[in-house]
Every structure is written in C-alpha cells, then in structure tokens.
Write a protein that holds these residues in place. Structure first.
Motif, PDB file in Angstrom:
ATOM      1  N   LYS A  95       0.833  -1.208   0.000  1.00  0.00           N
ATOM      2  CA  LYS A  95       0.000   0.000   0.000  1.00  0.00           C
ATOM      3  C   LYS A  95       0.864   1.253   0.000  1.00  0.00           C
ATOM      4  CE  LYS A  95      -3.904  -2.158   2.324  1.00  0.00           C
ATOM      5  NZ  LYS A  95      -4.799  -2.128   3.485  1.00  0.00           N
ATOM      6  N   GLU A  96       0.425   2.246  -0.727  1.00  0.00           N
ATOM      7  CA  GLU A  96       1.165   3.501  -0.846  1.00  0.00           C
ATOM      8  C   GLU A  96       1.342   4.210   0.500  1.00  0.00           C
ATOM      9  OE1 GLU A  96       2.778   5.122  -3.402  1.00  0.00           O
ATOM     10  OE2 GLU A  96       2.492   3.251  -4.493  1.00  0.00           O
ATOM     11  N   ASP A  97       0.343   4.101   1.396  1.00  0.00           N
ATOM     12  CA  ASP A  97       0.434   4.787   2.691  1.00  0.00           C
ATOM     13  C   ASP A  97       1.198   3.965   3.732  1.00  0.00           C
ATOM     14  OD1 ASP A  97      -1.339   2.760   3.332  1.00  0.00           O
ATOM     15  OD2 ASP A  97      -2.913   4.080   4.079  1.00  0.00           O
ATOM     16  N   LEU A  98       1.750   2.826   3.324  1.00  0.00           N
ATOM     17  CA  LEU A  98       2.548   1.934   4.183  1.00  0.00           C
ATOM     18  C   LEU A  98       1.754   1.318   5.330  1.00  0.00           C
ATOM     19  CD1 LEU A  98       5.881   3.960   4.404  1.00  0.00           C
ATOM     20  CD2 LEU A  98       5.256   2.223   2.741  1.00  0.00           C
ATOM     21  N   SER A  99       0.420   1.371   5.257  1.00  0.00           N
ATOM     22  CA  SER A  99      -0.384   0.860   6.373  1.00  0.00           C
ATOM     23  C   SER A  99      -0.290  -0.656   6.535  1.00  0.00           C
ATOM     24  CB  SER A  99      -1.849   1.289   6.211  1.00  0.00           C
ATOM     25  OG  SER A  99      -2.377   0.793   4.992  1.00  0.00           O
ATOM     26  N   ASP A 100       0.254  -1.349   5.538  1.00  0.00           N
ATOM     27  CA  ASP A 100       0.439  -2.802   5.653  1.00  0.00           C
ATOM     28  C   ASP A 100       1.926  -3.160   5.742  1.00  0.00           C
ATOM     29  OD1 ASP A 100       1.184  -2.127   3.067  1.00  0.00           O
ATOM     30  OD2 ASP A 100       0.345  -3.942   2.168  1.00  0.00           O
ATOM     31  N   LYS A 122      11.570  -8.464  13.281  1.00  0.00           N
ATOM     32  CA  LYS A 122      10.656  -8.535  12.141  1.00  0.00           C
ATOM     33  C   LYS A 122       9.255  -8.279  12.648  1.00  0.00           C
ATOM     34  CE  LYS A 122       9.117 -11.056   8.135  1.00  0.00           C
ATOM     35  NZ  LYS A 122       9.278 -12.208   7.257  1.00  0.00           N
ATOM     36  N   SER A 123       8.595  -7.308  12.024  1.00  0.00           N
ATOM     37  CA  SER A 123       7.264  -6.930  12.494  1.00  0.00           C
ATOM     38  C   SER A 123       6.221  -7.977  12.145  1.00  0.00           C
ATOM     39  CB  SER A 123       6.869  -5.564  11.920  1.00  0.00           C
ATOM     40  OG  SER A 123       6.673  -5.643  10.522  1.00  0.00           O
ATOM     41  N   THR A 124       5.204  -8.039  13.002  1.00  0.00           N
ATOM     42  CA  THR A 124       4.053  -8.910  12.773  1.00  0.00           C
ATOM     43  C   THR A 124       2.777  -8.093  12.647  1.00  0.00           C
ATOM     44  OG1 THR A 124       3.830  -9.209  15.170  1.00  0.00           O
ATOM     45  CG2 THR A 124       5.067 -10.893  13.971  1.00  0.00           C
ATOM     46  N   SER A 125       2.823  -6.816  13.060  1.00  0.00           N
ATOM     47  CA  SER A 125       1.648  -5.946  12.997  1.00  0.00           C
ATOM     48  C   SER A 125       2.097  -4.486  12.956  1.00  0.00           C
ATOM     49  CB  SER A 125       0.774  -6.191  14.234  1.00  0.00           C
ATOM     50  OG  SER A 125      -0.260  -5.246  14.318  1.00  0.00           O
ATOM     51  N   PHE A 126       1.420  -3.691  12.141  1.00  0.00           N
ATOM     52  CA  PHE A 126       1.703  -2.264  12.022  1.00  0.00           C
ATOM     53  C   PHE A 126       0.354  -1.571  11.965  1.00  0.00           C
ATOM     54  CE2 PHE A 126       3.318   1.471   9.473  1.00  0.00           C
ATOM     55  CZ  PHE A 126       4.203   1.922  10.423  1.00  0.00           C
ATOM     56  N   LYS A 127      -0.110  -1.074  13.118  1.00  0.00           N
ATOM     57  CA  LYS A 127      -1.460  -0.532  13.208  1.00  0.00           C
ATOM     58  C   LYS A 127      -1.454   0.973  13.439  1.00  0.00           C
ATOM     59  CE  LYS A 127      -3.644  -4.724  14.858  1.00  0.00           C
ATOM     60  NZ  LYS A 127      -4.329  -5.390  15.952  1.00  0.00           N
ATOM     61  N   LYS A 128      -2.261   1.667  12.653  1.00  0.00           N
ATOM     62  CA  LYS A 128      -2.381   3.113  12.777  1.00  0.00           C
ATOM     63  C   LYS A 128      -3.112   3.463  14.067  1.00  0.00           C
ATOM     64  CE  LYS A 128      -3.119   6.982   9.831  1.00  0.00           C
ATOM     65  NZ  LYS A 128      -3.168   7.307   8.439  1.00  0.00           N
ATOM     66  N   VAL A 129      -2.558   4.427  14.814  1.00  0.00           N
ATOM     67  CA  VAL A 129      -3.194   4.929  16.030  1.00  0.00           C
ATOM     68  C   VAL A 129      -3.987   6.178  15.667  1.00  0.00           C
ATOM     69  CG1 VAL A 129      -2.808   5.851  18.350  1.00  0.00           C
ATOM     70  CG2 VAL A 129      -1.386   3.979  17.501  1.00  0.00           C
ATOM     71  N   GLU A 130      -3.286   7.154  15.093  1.00  0.00           N
ATOM     72  CA  GLU A 130      -3.911   8.365  14.561  1.00  0.00           C
ATOM     73  C   GLU A 130      -2.855   9.157  13.795  1.00  0.00           C
ATOM     74  OE1 GLU A 130      -5.033  11.508  17.266  1.00  0.00           O
ATOM     75  OE2 GLU A 130      -3.608  10.813  18.769  1.00  0.00           O
ATOM     76  N   GLY A 131      -3.283   9.859  12.773  1.00  0.00           N
ATOM     77  CA  GLY A 131      -2.348  10.660  11.988  1.00  0.00           C
ATOM     78  C   GLY A 131      -1.183   9.832  11.485  1.00  0.00           C
ATOM     79  N   PHE A 144       6.421   6.422  14.288  1.00  0.00           N
ATOM     80  CA  PHE A 144       5.983   7.684  13.701  1.00  0.00           C
ATOM     81  C   PHE A 144       6.504   7.716  12.270  1.00  0.00           C
ATOM     82  CE2 PHE A 144       6.248  12.216  12.793  1.00  0.00           C
ATOM     83  CZ  PHE A 144       5.006  12.663  13.229  1.00  0.00           C
ATOM     84  N   VAL A 145       5.598   7.886  11.314  1.00  0.00           N
ATOM     85  CA  VAL A 145       5.965   7.870   9.901  1.00  0.00           C
ATOM     86  C   VAL A 145       5.859   9.275   9.321  1.00  0.00           C
ATOM     87  CG1 VAL A 145       5.352   6.951   7.615  1.00  0.00           C
ATOM     88  CG2 VAL A 145       5.141   5.502   9.640  1.00  0.00           C
ATOM     89  N   THR A 146       6.866   9.690   8.576  1.00  0.00           N
ATOM     90  CA  THR A 146       6.805  10.938   7.823  1.00  0.00           C
ATOM     91  C   THR A 146       6.946  10.610   6.353  1.00  0.00           C
ATOM     92  OG1 THR A 146       9.168  11.265   8.224  1.00  0.00           O
ATOM     93  CG2 THR A 146       7.657  12.441   9.659  1.00  0.00           C
ATOM     94  N   GLY A 147       6.164  11.270   5.523  1.00  0.00           N
ATOM     95  CA  GLY A 147       6.175  10.981   4.095  1.00  0.00           C
ATOM     96  C   GLY A 147       5.117   9.944   3.776  1.00  0.00           C
ATOM     97  N   PRO A 148       5.239   9.321   2.625  1.00  0.00           N
ATOM     98  CA  PRO A 148       6.340   9.441   1.678  1.00  0.00           C
ATOM     99  C   PRO A 148       6.319  10.757   0.898  1.00  0.00           C
ATOM    100  CG  PRO A 148       4.728   7.812   0.921  1.00  0.00           C
ATOM    101  CD  PRO A 148       4.261   8.302   2.239  1.00  0.00           C
TER     102      PRO A 148
END
Length: 194
Positions: free
Chosen positions: A58-63, A103-112, A135-139
C-alpha cells in the motif's frame, strides 16, 4: 474447493507482486538504546553496522512489514572498555550471538502519522514479541544527487524492553538498569520495481 483456492492464490500472488521495498539510507539513520547507570545517569549506545527494510503493497505503508538486523560486535557507547564488556558473555555474548534481529508482525495506525509496531525481537538467542511506538513521515518525492527523482519515507521507533527477558546481563543490581529504551530513526528510499 479447487475453484475457491485458485482465486485466493491469484490474489496472494498479485499482492506479493505489487509489494514495494524501501531500503534504509544508513547515512541518515540510527539504531540505538539508552540505559540508566548507577540509578544516576543515562548512557546512550548504538549499533554502527545494521540493515533495515520496509516492504509494503500500500502507498500509505499501512500494511508495512519492517525488518532490521544489527551486528552486536558494532556496539558503540563511546567507551571501548564498556563496549568490550557489553560484547562479553556477561551481557550480549557477541561471539555466540553476533546478530540482533527484528521482524514486524503488525503495524497498526493509532492516529495521523502515529502507529503501534509489534514484532519479534531476537537478541542473545531469545525471541520475544515487543511493541514499539512508530511515527511515519512521508512518503515524499524529491530529487537526489544527480537529479534523479526518488521517493522517500521517514520512520522513528521507540519503546522499552527488559534486558533480562532476553538473558542479557544479570537480574537486579543498580549498575545497569533492567529497562532499556530502544530508539531508531531511519530514512528509507523506495526501490525501483524489478
């Protein structure tokens, strides 16, 4: 049943084919930690040799799946004597366990741009799940050296682990805190599709 498996297999193949890899720019990244010494002061350290990558469809890196390896022998706390002790069997036992991995097993958005990152940390031969704040900045797209346009993303991680959960050092005592703050910050560049 066979007819159901074919579309599922096709979707999984398509998803894997669309996955993008983002490689770490080591000159703009750091993998470090902080411990408390004698209950008085904080000591910072880092690993000079490491590698990391993000894989995401995904472009927003949510996965995103985030992977990291660090060479324990590259530990640096600005004290050769202390670094040598940390590499010894008293702590990391770098001769026997030279690599630290995550190695990650889950990457869940909290907010923003805030996420909770959960994954398996392997250190000193012990693997345990850990959860970190991310905390992610970008892309963002930008022109790099040579004028070539490149897409980049920034990722900051922090969290706390108990070193003795991984068999690093002895329990109790006041010389080095059992709690270790993990801190990593990285700049990642999207790789061209192959």
């Amino acid at each position: 049943m066979k007819f159901l498996l074919l579309p599922v297999a096709a979707l999984l193949t398509l998803s894997a084919a669309n996955a993008q890899t983002w490689n770490v720019d080591k000159s703009h990244s750091r993998v470090g930690f902080t411990v408390t010494h004698l209950l008085l002061s904080e000591v910072d350290g880092n690993f000079k040799t490491f590698d990391a990558k993000i894989t995401s469809a995904k472009e927003d890196l949510s996965d995103a799946v985030i992977e990291l390896t660090a060479d324990v022998n590259s530990i640096n706390t600005d004290s050769e004597r202390r670094d040598g002790h940390l590499k010894s069997p008293d702590f990391f036992d770098a001769a026997k366990f030279p690599t630290l991995t995550f190695k990650s097993t889950s990457f869940k958005k909290v907010e923003g741009k805030k996420y909770k990152l959960t994954g398996d940390l392997t250190m000193h031969g012990v693997t345990k799940p850990v959860t970190l704040d991310a905390f992610v900045t970008g892309p963002v797209k930008m022109k790099g050296m040579g004028g070539k346009e490149q897409e980049k993303v920034g990722l900051k991680l922090n969290g706390t682990i108990k070193r003795t959960d991984f068999g690093v050092g002895t329990p109790g005592g006041t010389t080095v805190s059992e709690e270790v703050e993990l801190k990593a910050a990285g700049e990642f560049a999207k790789q061209a599709a192959q």
